[in-house]
Design an enzyme around this catalytic site. Sequence first.
Site, short mmCIF file in Angstrom:
data_model
loop_
_atom_site.label_atom_id
_atom_site.label_comp_id
_atom_site.label_asym_id
_atom_site.label_seq_id
_atom_site.Cartn_x
_atom_site.Cartn_y
_atom_site.Cartn_z
N ASP B 94 0.84 -1.20 0.00
CA ASP B 94 0.00 0.00 0.00
C ASP B 94 0.88 1.26 0.00
OD1 ASP B 94 -2.63 1.33 0.31
OD2 ASP B 94 -1.78 1.97 2.22
N LYS B 140 -10.27 7.60 -10.98
CA LYS B 140 -9.83 6.26 -10.56
C LYS B 140 -8.47 5.96 -11.15
CE LYS B 140 -14.39 4.10 -10.15
NZ LYS B 140 -15.26 3.01 -10.64
#
Lengths: 180, 180
Positions: B94, B140
Amino acid sequence: MQQQYRHLLAMAATGAWARLSSYCSTHQHLPEVPAMPGDTPLFLRAIKGAGVSFEYTMFLNATERRLLCLFQPGLYLEGRPGLTHSGAIAAIIDGTLGTCALAVAGKVMTANLSIDYLAPIPLGAVVLLDGRAERLEGCKFFLSCHVQSAEGDTLHARATGLFIQLDPTEHRMREEDGGR
Amino acid sequence: MQQQYRHLLAMAATGAWARLSSYCSTHQHLPEVPAMPGDTPLFLRAIKGAGVSFEYTMFLNATERRLLCLFQPGLYLEGRPGLTHSGAIAAIIDGTLGTCALAVAGKVMTANLSIDYLAPIPLGAVVLLDGRAERLEGCKFFLSCHVQSAEGDTLHARATGLFIQLDPTEHRMREEDGGR
């Protein structure tokens, strides 16, 4: 309070939920595992300081194959300012599903984790992780998890996990299910 | 050494790769962000002690929209005995994809993270995370990541990430691409 939580409290009163030990190392949880040098803590317990880290308590319902984790992220889990790091959320989800899998299927390894982050979790908020065993196919163990605010009004994240059962003699779920 | 790494070294010699600052807090990295009380560290820097935690360095290739992260998990990232906790692996993935997204698209939030864990990472091993920007659709932002052993002979994990761009004026990728 949501109907869901009334139901949980009613189940708690029957003794269906057991609070799990707040163990700090794999060795402490599984005494057959040799201790690491320096009594190494489990990753989720490695940040020192009261209230600053992964503050959590887990409750297992063995009959329902369900694990609830009350979690309060401390200041040291910061990602974006004031919000919990997505990696820390992934870690507590993995810990919740892994502990549920361990209780149901014995020793496991994570094979897949897929997380939808729906709403940020402010540092210091209290959330409820609801982990459920879905099915066991061979050595593949499928679970799901919802992360909700303690009030039940916000769904912060939802996740699925696939864990691999390491010891096929520990098929607790299948034994209880008659092989389903 | 794999051909892939020869290629990277050749690119490094041209100045295409920039080592990112090893910042310890969001405030330090983004000075416009107010400091948290007590100079709170970023989650990936919150475990204190030399060599025991997330030991990593990141290199950005802005032209290729690619981020390489050399990562050595320390003893305090333990999950199963001697192995890196899957949640810690999720956290560094992440961090790698989020930093790549920040460099390309400005401020972002993680919306989805999906990780296949293919081979465990022993504590103390050195691995290379190779994060790539795949495409930007509206706000996105899609990325991918491979986690390989430093020798390139073991693929430990592969992941995809979806990040949401928070400030639509920061569409660096689309500006450079002419909107592709």
